[in-house]
Write a protein that holds these residues in place. Sequence first.
Motif, PDB file in Angstrom:
ATOM      1  N   ALA A 279       0.835  -1.206   0.000  1.00  0.00           N
ATOM      2  CA  ALA A 279       0.000   0.000   0.000  1.00  0.00           C
ATOM      3  C   ALA A 279       0.866   1.250   0.000  1.00  0.00           C
ATOM      4  CB  ALA A 279      -0.926  -0.007   1.222  1.00  0.00           C
ATOM      5  N   TRP A 280       1.975   1.196   0.741  1.00  0.00           N
ATOM      6  CA  TRP A 280       2.910   2.325   0.794  1.00  0.00           C
ATOM      7  C   TRP A 280       3.536   2.565  -0.579  1.00  0.00           C
ATOM      8  CZ3 TRP A 280       4.699   5.906   4.374  1.00  0.00           C
ATOM      9  CH2 TRP A 280       5.904   6.551   4.048  1.00  0.00           C
ATOM     10  N   ALA A 281       3.966   1.502  -1.255  1.00  0.00           N
ATOM     11  CA  ALA A 281       4.599   1.645  -2.566  1.00  0.00           C
ATOM     12  C   ALA A 281       3.640   2.262  -3.571  1.00  0.00           C
ATOM     13  CB  ALA A 281       5.098   0.284  -3.056  1.00  0.00           C
ATOM     14  N   THR A 282       2.375   1.864  -3.516  1.00  0.00           N
ATOM     15  CA  THR A 282       1.369   2.446  -4.415  1.00  0.00           C
ATOM     16  C   THR A 282       1.210   3.932  -4.141  1.00  0.00           C
ATOM     17  OG1 THR A 282       0.179   0.343  -4.544  1.00  0.00           O
ATOM     18  CG2 THR A 282      -1.036   2.333  -5.138  1.00  0.00           C
ATOM     19  N   ALA A 283       1.135   4.300  -2.862  1.00  0.00           N
ATOM     20  CA  ALA A 283       1.005   5.715  -2.495  1.00  0.00           C
ATOM     21  C   ALA A 283       2.241   6.501  -2.895  1.00  0.00           C
ATOM     22  CB  ALA A 283       0.766   5.839  -0.987  1.00  0.00           C
ATOM     23  N   ARG A 284       3.403   5.901  -2.757  1.00  0.00           N
ATOM     24  CA  ARG A 284       4.639   6.585  -3.116  1.00  0.00           C
ATOM     25  C   ARG A 284       4.670   6.910  -4.605  1.00  0.00           C
ATOM     26  NH1 ARG A 284       9.358   2.923  -1.753  1.00  0.00           N
ATOM     27  NH2 ARG A 284       8.766   2.039  -3.773  1.00  0.00           N
ATOM     28  N   ARG A 285       4.205   5.973  -5.432  1.00  0.00           N
ATOM     29  CA  ARG A 285       4.158   6.228  -6.877  1.00  0.00           C
ATOM     30  C   ARG A 285       3.154   7.327  -7.189  1.00  0.00           C
ATOM     31  NH1 ARG A 285       4.517   0.533  -7.002  1.00  0.00           N
ATOM     32  NH2 ARG A 285       2.248   0.359  -7.255  1.00  0.00           N
ATOM     33  N   ARG A 286       2.007   7.276  -6.547  1.00  0.00           N
ATOM     34  CA  ARG A 286       0.980   8.299  -6.804  1.00  0.00           C
ATOM     35  C   ARG A 286       1.455   9.682  -6.364  1.00  0.00           C
ATOM     36  NH1 ARG A 286      -4.266   5.068  -4.320  1.00  0.00           N
ATOM     37  NH2 ARG A 286      -4.580   3.612  -6.067  1.00  0.00           N
ATOM     38  N   ALA A 287       2.146   9.748  -5.240  1.00  0.00           N
ATOM     39  CA  ALA A 287       2.589  11.036  -4.697  1.00  0.00           C
ATOM     40  C   ALA A 287       3.853  11.539  -5.368  1.00  0.00           C
ATOM     41  CB  ALA A 287       2.816  10.910  -3.192  1.00  0.00           C
TER      42      ALA A 287
END
Length: 367
Positions: A279-287
């Motif tokens: 979930a963190w990796a997905t958020a990192r890509r989005r941000a």
Amino acid sequence: MSSIDKRNGRWRARWRTPEGSSRSQTFDRRWEAEEHLNEVEHSKIRHNYVDPRAGQVSFREYAEAWRLSQPHRGATGISVEQQLRLHIYPTLGDRPLSMIRPSELQAMVRGLSDRLAPTTVAVVFGKVRAVFAAAVRDRLIATSPCGAVKLPKRPPARTLEVLATDEVLALADAIHPRYRALVITGATTGLRPGELFGLTVGRVDFLRRMITVDQQLVRTPGGVDLGPLKTSSSYRTVPVADVTLGDLSQHLSKWPADLGFVFTNNRGGPIQEHPFRQAWATARRRAGTPEWATPHHLRHYYASLLIAGGESVKVVQTRLGHASAKVTLDTYGHLWPESEDQTRRILNLALGSRVQDVSQGGPGGVE
């Protein structure tokens, strides 16, 4: 009593152990047998005699007994078992302790270096050192073969990179709403990921605006469970900002803590590290935040805020639960203002205006 006799062209040294058992060993030359017996007698006098048969136990058998006797907890115990099974037993497992030579260990380290990072090799070989050290203490072998083994050089330590406030807020907005308050809490309390995952409602004092850190979520063979903290210094009470308490209140109103955990996964259960990292990796890509940013960098961000705000080394150490100020300085020392600039600021604040008044002929100056 010890004795030497010649059999089939070789010299046999015979002696008794401190317990009275008979032992023997053959040599090509008589002087070698005599020297061995002298060493045996001296070792018995010094009470450090080692029975040659004791070291015939296999590395795997002794290492497993050592592992199960250690006070390893949760993830640490799982990690040690994996390191032995995956990286050490394939090479040393069936070898008798007394027959393992430094050259074999050096060859094993070289093989590990071909597929593991230098820091990982050092961690894995640390278990080999520990097993042999225990074998020496148990008098299964006289000395450890690990002393002369050279490990691969570690690369120079990189300067710790810290997220900016805008990046932290972007991550909080980009991650699944269920984890938004977790990101904010991590960034404003400095709790380790396991401490955040193990945070329960009873540890949050909304009235006193404090969080008690005395447990963490740890891996177990059956999944996860609450367990003790990393070290005794990790137990602490952390002041909480009003903005954090506001986020926590909104979070709990949307996702009640039915099992007691403040933060839960989409099934309402405790958060496990690997799914959260996804979930963190997905958020990192989005941000659009840097790839080096991990959940642990929220803790680094918190430390950077305290340092920038003028908190002392001791306060930062206490808030983070470090074992010593040295750990704090080794990790975050580069974030404190340079001593030269600090010295100038102190002197300017103390004397600047008064010196200027005197130089311009003000009060106390020369007319």
